[in-house]
Design a protein around this motif. Structure first.
Motif, mmCIF file in Angstrom:
data_model
loop_
_atom_site.group_PDB
_atom_site.id
_atom_site.type_symbol
_atom_site.label_atom_id
_atom_site.label_comp_id
_atom_site.label_asym_id
_atom_site.label_seq_id
_atom_site.Cartn_x
_atom_site.Cartn_y
_atom_site.Cartn_z
ATOM 1 N N ILE A 165 0.995 -1.348 0.043
ATOM 2 C CA ILE A 165 0.017 -0.101 -0.082
ATOM 3 C C ILE A 165 0.915 1.067 0.051
ATOM 4 O O ILE A 165 0.670 2.053 -0.795
ATOM 5 C CB ILE A 165 -0.999 -0.105 1.321
ATOM 6 N N TYR A 166 1.935 1.214 0.841
ATOM 7 C CA TYR A 166 2.763 2.624 0.984
ATOM 8 C C TYR A 166 3.383 2.733 -0.287
ATOM 9 O O TYR A 166 3.809 3.889 -0.762
ATOM 10 C CB TYR A 166 3.718 2.351 2.180
ATOM 11 N N SER A 167 4.022 1.343 -0.930
ATOM 12 C CA SER A 167 4.686 1.839 -2.233
ATOM 13 C C SER A 167 3.863 2.282 -3.438
ATOM 14 O O SER A 167 4.138 3.150 -4.239
ATOM 15 C CB SER A 167 5.291 0.232 -2.604
ATOM 16 N N LEU A 168 2.555 1.748 -3.460
ATOM 17 C CA LEU A 168 1.783 2.379 -4.438
ATOM 18 C C LEU A 168 1.214 3.832 -4.294
ATOM 19 O O LEU A 168 1.075 4.440 -5.121
ATOM 20 C CB LEU A 168 0.451 1.478 -4.478
ATOM 21 N N ILE A 169 1.169 4.381 -3.048
ATOM 22 C CA ILE A 169 0.893 5.519 -2.700
ATOM 23 C C ILE A 169 2.038 6.540 -3.233
ATOM 24 O O ILE A 169 1.806 7.458 -3.836
ATOM 25 C CB ILE A 169 0.581 5.842 -0.968
ATOM 26 N N GLU A 170 3.173 6.049 -2.844
ATOM 27 C CA GLU A 170 4.397 6.691 -3.105
ATOM 28 C C GLU A 170 4.572 6.702 -4.587
ATOM 29 O O GLU A 170 4.857 7.895 -5.467
ATOM 30 C CB GLU A 170 5.615 6.194 -2.717
ATOM 31 N N LYS A 171 4.299 5.694 -5.378
ATOM 32 C CA LYS A 171 4.438 5.618 -6.886
ATOM 33 C C LYS A 171 3.448 6.070 -7.596
ATOM 34 O O LYS A 171 4.045 6.867 -8.537
ATOM 35 C CB LYS A 171 4.181 4.199 -7.117
ATOM 36 N N LYS A 172 2.375 6.268 -7.178
ATOM 37 C CA LYS A 172 1.251 6.973 -7.885
ATOM 38 C C LYS A 172 0.748 8.332 -7.517
ATOM 39 O O LYS A 172 -0.046 9.178 -8.067
ATOM 40 C CB LYS A 172 0.047 6.036 -7.956
ATOM 41 N N GLN A 173 1.395 8.834 -6.363
ATOM 42 C CA GLN A 173 0.964 9.959 -5.914
ATOM 43 C C GLN A 173 -0.572 10.078 -5.574
ATOM 44 O O GLN A 173 -1.096 11.272 -6.005
ATOM 45 C CB GLN A 173 1.464 11.089 -6.549
ATOM 46 N N ILE A 174 -0.974 9.162 -5.126
ATOM 47 C CA ILE A 174 -2.538 9.089 -4.824
ATOM 48 C C ILE A 174 -2.589 9.570 -3.266
ATOM 49 O O ILE A 174 -2.016 9.307 -2.361
ATOM 50 C CB ILE A 174 -3.087 7.771 -4.845
ATOM 51 N N GLN A 175 -3.746 10.687 -3.067
ATOM 52 C CA GLN A 175 -4.430 10.843 -1.787
ATOM 53 C C GLN A 175 -5.493 10.023 -1.259
ATOM 54 O O GLN A 175 -6.414 9.903 -2.333
ATOM 55 C CB GLN A 175 -4.913 12.526 -1.981
ATOM 56 N N VAL A 176 -5.470 9.656 -0.100
ATOM 57 C CA VAL A 176 -6.500 8.614 0.587
ATOM 58 C C VAL A 176 -7.225 9.420 1.508
ATOM 59 O O VAL A 176 -6.547 9.950 2.521
ATOM 60 C CB VAL A 176 -5.845 7.376 0.958
ATOM 61 N N PHE A 177 -8.711 9.354 1.267
ATOM 62 C CA PHE A 177 -9.268 10.088 2.413
ATOM 63 C C PHE A 177 -10.250 9.104 3.031
ATOM 64 O O PHE A 177 -10.838 8.125 2.395
ATOM 65 C CB PHE A 177 -10.270 11.285 1.909
ATOM 66 N N PHE A 178 -10.432 8.973 4.417
ATOM 67 C CA PHE A 178 -11.305 8.020 5.090
ATOM 68 C C PHE A 178 -12.536 8.740 5.686
ATOM 69 O O PHE A 178 -12.225 9.634 6.247
ATOM 70 C CB PHE A 178 -10.538 7.140 6.258
ATOM 71 N N LEU A 179 -13.521 8.238 5.307
ATOM 72 C CA LEU A 179 -14.980 8.615 5.901
ATOM 73 C C LEU A 179 -15.208 7.549 6.871
ATOM 74 O O LEU A 179 -15.838 6.466 6.179
ATOM 75 C CB LEU A 179 -15.982 8.750 4.604
ATOM 76 N N ILE A 180 -15.377 7.775 7.913
ATOM 77 C CA ILE A 180 -15.600 6.723 9.099
ATOM 78 C C ILE A 180 -16.793 7.149 9.708
ATOM 79 O O ILE A 180 -16.999 8.178 10.470
ATOM 80 C CB ILE A 180 -14.302 6.270 9.979
ATOM 81 N N THR A 181 -17.788 6.172 9.462
ATOM 82 C CA THR A 181 -19.164 6.446 10.412
ATOM 83 C C THR A 181 -19.367 5.535 11.277
ATOM 84 O O THR A 181 -20.584 5.665 11.811
ATOM 85 C CB THR A 181 -20.301 6.289 9.235
ATOM 86 N N GLY A 182 -18.565 4.876 11.745
ATOM 87 C CA GLY A 182 -18.647 3.803 12.917
ATOM 88 C C GLY A 182 -17.233 3.629 13.480
ATOM 89 O O GLY A 182 -16.271 4.275 13.206
#
Length: 908
Positions: A165-182
């Protein structure tokens, strides 16, 4: 659901500062009719949803669809020639997938229709990391991934998966947002904290939201999806614990705009520009996250960020490149509802706040169309380029558009106060209060003194009430500052309402003489203007006065007082009219030795006496086995504790019950407790349940591991365990008008206590036993039948049954009256009275019988009913009596005979 996040709102506009507010951003449900015709398309950042499809997510997915439609319509209006890839990834347990993608927002909306929430209702953590890995693989570079779930991550500790996961984030420069309802467990649980780690790595956020507030988390995406891809540059990112922080960051000259986003409960924030100018946005607690656009052409140099948060929070700052999307050489081409700014030699059109579009075409936004685009507490009304909040309930609008209070007390049709109650108007509302001789909430008023008697008070139950003894049912006040010897002026009793008993070193009885102001740690001390009653006087009414400005009775109120059988007093207090007013105690009323334990001492700290751990430094022998365990057997739980003063020389490593996941926690206070609490349920926290003919007993063990450094520079480890048990009698009869106080007996290694049940008797209108009478005194004809139900309440499990052992009637309220008429004897009906029918006994939590009304010879025309009841466990044998033979057998051994009762029932 846990606490919501705070949003930052900045509504000023200038060349240096303007805002895009998450909570009040303008919206549009459709594109303007004059939308721009695109001759070529411009790529924007792609959007991926990773959605939890377990059964509990049904409402979340429905709301997400609404918010997604709003978001994409809004981005299309601002950036009509933008194109992007849309991806939908699902995850469940144990399934991950499928993956669906499209370039059509219409088809993307259809993906939501194909999502079905199913399964997973008993297992909270889900395979969120596995789903995120698939979403990262399926998304193009520079995409935004939104993770929607109401659970923590079950696969949070899979190191190989996290590395990927960390490698893909670094490689693709993707921003991840978590919407947690519980939330499965605590926010500090590693299963939840993994979300924060990934958000930090990807320049994203974690928003904890309610389903209804889901749309408020999309303000940042609304801004970013309205721009070409790769038009932003990360400048600053940091995750903070609670508290205040100050950091610096650098802004370069090629940044056209500056955008700050955050999550977490931020209470204040400010930015200091290189020239010393302070930007201090306001903080609103009405929404959940924030995006602040900090103006065009930000000043190059070193900026300072000052932020305060009450819990974990995160800050991200991005620089935005200038694009030619809304550029023009002629400001006249801008829409009339747009502004024109010059940047890099060209003009840029931007729709004004409250309007939506690309700057060349702008349309008014109806902020009232969705709940997340306005901050109105109740009514929202749209206006051109803005909105305003209508008058809330309890107010009316004037011709000048102002809201004024409605006085509901002037018109009986506007309030629902009882005819005997007093209506008091307040701003936007009103209150009802019963007269002093009645009891109730003001909507319903009852006079119950004739039934409850002088010794009892009334407890409201909707349209009925219940008699209870305040000596057995009250709260305690253990604040040393209440002593008349304590100076100060800050404390207030505006929240006190109900029966209380004063305990502790401050005094156990209210002062009976005028108390000088600035005493009892309050500005206006309240004292009792009269003598306390004697035992046997019942409940009396006295006047309590507040001293203020040398006036001993500047303000007064009525306080009910009762002296209980063992000598202490209980008081029915009411909230004070203003602050600081507080009830005072007489320190001379202490009639017992110092309440501190042997390893505690009485000290005066900050003007108040209290028990504190002794500070002696003399040598002592360690006798771990002498540690004293305290046990409380409550109705729904049992609580085992060690006093912290006993443990002050030790470094506590762990304190837990038989199940090591049930740990003890330190309660507040210098002389507090290390306490472990477990609900009354067999198997929970290692509880063992034993049931015999008379008791249900819950047993557990408290384990303590600790260490201590000695003067010889060594550490010794100690451990001990204490078994304890709470026994709850199954065959103890209870009094309807009071609750039994738990009896606790201590042994060296085992502590056993007694719990409590509660029973009540009701009179019903007919043989269906569905409609109880709610009158204080019932008057019936001797030709009528009485239908009586005896109901078991409390912590009992559903398999217990109530047994009516002996029921009888008396001409007075006293259960031991010498005149008694038997109704049920030894669990069976009195065979000498053919009108008596025992309908249900010993088969469930409710017993039922009926009989024809009667009167006593030569006595008052009223009767009182009494029942001795027992609690039976059908698992140990039959509970239903056999009443067909000549004699009956009562197999349950009765340890106590307490009585439930009701009445009077008067003869018509």
């Amino acid at each position: 659901m846990i606490n919501l996040f705070f949003v930052l709102l900045l509504f000023t506009y200038s060349l240096q500062t303007y805002s895009v507010s998450l909570g009040s951003s303008p919206i549009s449900t459709s594109l303007p009719s004059t939308a721009k015709k695109c001759t070529e398309k411009t790529e924007s950042s792609s959007l991926t949803y990773l959605v939890d499809t377990t059964g509990s997510m049904e409402d979340d997915l429905a709301q997400l669809k609404k918010v997604n439609n709003w978001l994409l319509e809004r981005a299309s209006s601002r950036f009509p020639c933008g194109v992007r890839k849309y991806t939908m990834v699902e995850f469940n347990d144990p399934d991950i997938g499928p993956v669906r993608d499209t370039n059509s927002k219409t088809e993307f909306a259809e993906f939501f229709d194909g999502i079905t929430a199913y399964g997973g209702l008993t297992d909270c953590p889900e395979l969120a990391m596995g789903g995120l890995s698939l979403a990262l693989e399926s998304s193009p570079p520079n995409a935004f991934i939104l993770v929607l779930t109401d659970a923590s991550a079950k696969d949070y500790s899979d190191k190989a998966l996290l590395t990927k996961i960390y490698s893909l984030i670094e490689k693709k420069q993707i921003q991840v947002f978590f919407l947690i309802t519980g939330l499965c467990n605590s926010v500090n649980d590693p299963q939840f904290q993994i979300y924060r780690k990934i958000a930090s790595k990807s320049f994203g956020h974690v928003f904890q939201v309610s389903v209804s507030d889901l749309g408020r988390a999309f303000g940042y995406l609304d801004l970013m999806l309205s721009r070409p891809v790769n038009s932003s540059t990360p400048i600053y990112s940091k995750d903070y614990p609670s508290g205040s922080h100050s950091d610096v960051f650098d802004v370069k000259g090629n940044d056209a705009d500056l955008v700050l986003s955050f999550d977490g409960p931020i209470t204040s924030i400010s930015l200091v520009k290189p020239n010393g100018t302070i930007i201090k946005p306001s903080v609103s607690t009405s929404t959940i996250g924030g995006t602040v656009h900090i103006g065009t052409k930000p000043e190059e140099g070193t900026w300072r960020l000052n932020v305060t948060g009450s819990d974990e929070h995160s800050i991200r700052i991005q620089g935005m490149k200038e694009t030619n999307v809304s550029s023009t050489s002629d400001c006249s081409k801008c829409h009339p509802d747009a502004i024109c700014e010059e940047f890099s030699g060209r003009k840029r059109c931007s729709c004004k706040d409250g309007f939506l579009g690309d700057g060349f075409h702008c349309s008014d936004v109806d902020e009232c169309e969705t709940s997340w685009t306005n901050l109105c507490p109740e009514r929202c009304r749209n206006a051109l380029g803005s909105y305003f909040c209508g008058c809330p309930l309890g107010y009316k609008e004037t011709s000048e558009k102002n809201c004024v209070d409605i006085n509901e007390c002037l018109d009986p049709k506007l309030n629902d106060c009882h005819s005997l109650a007093t209506c008091t108007n307040t701003q936007g509302n009103y209150s009802c209060s019963c007269p002093g001789s009645h009891y109730g909430d003001g909507r319903h008023c009852y006079k119950c003194s004739d039934v409850c008697g002088q010794d009892m008070d009334c407890m409201n139950h909707g349209e009925s009430f219940k008699c209870f003894d305040p000596c057995m049912d009250h709260s305690t006040l253990n604040e040393p500052w209440r002593s008349t010897d304590s100076p100060g002026d800050k404390h207030c009793d505006k929240d006190k309402r109900g029966w209380y008993r004063f305990i502790g070193v401050g005094g156990i009885r209210m002062a009976e003489k005028c108390v000088k102001g600035q005493s009892c740690s309050t500005e206006a001390p309240i004292w009792m203007n009269g003598s306390h009653p004697s035992p046997g006087d019942g409940i009396i009414r006295l006047t309590a006065c507040a001293e203020y400005n040398d006036d001993c009775c500047h303000w007064s109120t009525v306080v009910q007082v009762k002296t209980c059988p063992i000598g202490y007093h209980v008081y029915k207090l009411s909230e004070t009219r203003k602050c600081p007013f507080a009830y005072c105690t007489d320190p001379k009323s202490l009639n017992e030795s110092c309440p501190c334990a042997k390893d505690e001492e009485l000290r005066l700290v900050n003007g108040a006496y209290g028990c504190y751990c002794k500070d002696e430094e003399e040598d002592f022998d360690i006798h771990v086995e002498d540690l004293e365990l305290t046990l409380k057997c409550n109705r729904n739980e049992m609580k085992a504790s060690f006093r912290t003063c006993q443990l002050k020389h030790f470094n506590i490593k762990s304190v837990h019950l038989s199940n090591s996941s049930c740990i003890a926690v330190k309660e507040a206070g210098n002389n507090g407790l290390f306490s472990a609490t477990t609900p009354l349920q067999g198997g929970l926290c290692g509880n063992k349940l034993y049931i015999n003919d008379t008791h249900a007993t819950y047993k557990n063990t408290l384990y303590v591991q600790m260490e201590m450094e000695t003067e010889q520079l060594i550490i010794r480890e100690y451990s001990t365990e204490r078994s304890f048990a709470c026994s709850y009698p199954l065959d103890v009869n209870l009094d309807l008008d009071s609750l039994l106080t738990p009896v606790i007996s201590a042994q060296t290694y085992e502590i056993q206590g007694s719990g409590e049940f509660e029973a009540q008797m009701l009179l019903y209108k007919d043989g269906t036993f569905l409609n109880p009478y709610n009158k204080t005194t019932l008057t019936v004809s001797t030709a009528r039948r009485l239908y009586v139900g005896v109901i078991l309440e409390g912590q009992t499990n559903s398999h217990y049954a109530i047994v009516m052992k002996n029921c009888y009637a008396t001409p007075s309220r006293h259960a031991n009256d010498s005149v008694q008429y038997p109704i049920i004897k030894k669990r069976c009906a009195n065979k000498k009275d053919p009108s008596i029918r025992v309908i249900q006994n010993g088969v469930s939590r409710e017993g039922r019988f009926s009989l024809r009304m009667f009167k006593f010879i030569g006595k008052e025309h009223q009767i009182y009913l009494h029942c001795q009841v027992g609690i039976c466990n059908p698992g140990n044998g039959p509970c239903k009596p056999s009443c067909s033979g000549v004699t009956t057998h009562d197999s349950i051994s009765v340890e106590k005979h307490l009585v439930i009762k009701c009445g009077p029932i008067a003869q018509k």
